[in-house]
Design an enzyme around this catalytic site. Structure first.
Site, mmCIF file in Angstrom:
data_model
loop_
_atom_site.group_PDB
_atom_site.id
_atom_site.type_symbol
_atom_site.label_atom_id
_atom_site.label_comp_id
_atom_site.label_asym_id
_atom_site.label_seq_id
_atom_site.Cartn_x
_atom_site.Cartn_y
_atom_site.Cartn_z
ATOM 1 N N ILE A 63 -5.832 25.104 50.631
ATOM 2 C CA ILE A 63 -6.439 26.328 51.177
ATOM 3 C C ILE A 63 -5.552 26.791 52.337
ATOM 4 O O ILE A 63 -5.494 26.121 53.376
ATOM 5 C CB ILE A 63 -7.878 26.047 51.669
ATOM 6 C CG1 ILE A 63 -8.725 25.440 50.536
ATOM 7 C CG2 ILE A 63 -8.516 27.346 52.189
ATOM 8 C CD1 ILE A 63 -10.088 24.911 50.992
ATOM 9 N N GLU A 97 -5.176 17.259 48.852
ATOM 10 C CA GLU A 97 -5.576 15.851 49.022
ATOM 11 C C GLU A 97 -6.589 15.694 50.148
ATOM 12 O O GLU A 97 -7.567 14.963 50.036
ATOM 13 C CB GLU A 97 -4.351 14.986 49.349
ATOM 14 C CG GLU A 97 -3.289 14.940 48.265
ATOM 15 C CD GLU A 97 -2.226 16.015 48.444
ATOM 16 O OE1 GLU A 97 -2.575 17.173 48.762
ATOM 17 O OE2 GLU A 97 -1.042 15.674 48.264
#
Ligand code: THU
Length: 135
Positions: free
Chosen positions: A43, A55
């Site tokens: 993001i 992750e």
């Protein structure tokens, strides 16, 4: 859950990626020892610094839900979501993994053809970990 299954979940997650700046779409799928899976996508942010990797979104979502015992994470990425080369976790994500996982935690990556597995201990050797702050 096979490594191929986990890679497929990570690849699906690249569709949720918000990456209008790098156009590099990443997906991750984090497997717990009890079989539950949390997913994440990268993001990005116009201010760049607040950008988070796929992750860490997966890890922080799992931690938020009370999970702690992690076995493996699959990570894939590519320009506009086209997976043609291996995407290994960045240094910050490796350190976040180290907070909750030991050297044997497995990181699974794929270039869309081959699947590779590498231990966190090999990705982040001689690491600083919670043990260093243990009293
Ligand atoms: N990125 C990830 O999500 N995971 C990685 O392991 C490498 C980098 C993201 C961050 C940024 O949105 C984009 O990929 C380009 O660096």
């Amino acid at each position: 859950m096979t490594n191929a299954d986990l890679i497929a979940l990570a690849a699906e997650m690249t569709r949720h990626s918000y990456a209008p700046y790098s156009h590099f779409h990443v997906g991750a799928a984090l497997l717990c020892r009890d079989g539950r899976v949390w997913t994440g996508c990268n993001i990005e942010n116009a201010a760049f610094g607040p950008t988070v990797c796929a992750e860490r979104v997966a890890f922080f979502s799992a931690i938020r839900d009370g999970a702690r015992d992690f076995e493996r994470i699959a990570v894939v990425g590519g320009e506009e979501g086209r997976i043609t080369s291996f995407t290994y976790p960045c240094g910050v994500c490796r350190q976040v993994m180290r907070e909750f996982c030991g050297d044997d935690f497995a990181v699974i990556v794929s270039d869309g053809k081959e699947i590779r597995e590498i231990a966190l201990g090999d990705l982040l050797p001689h690491s600083f970990s919670p043990a260093d702050l243990a009293r």
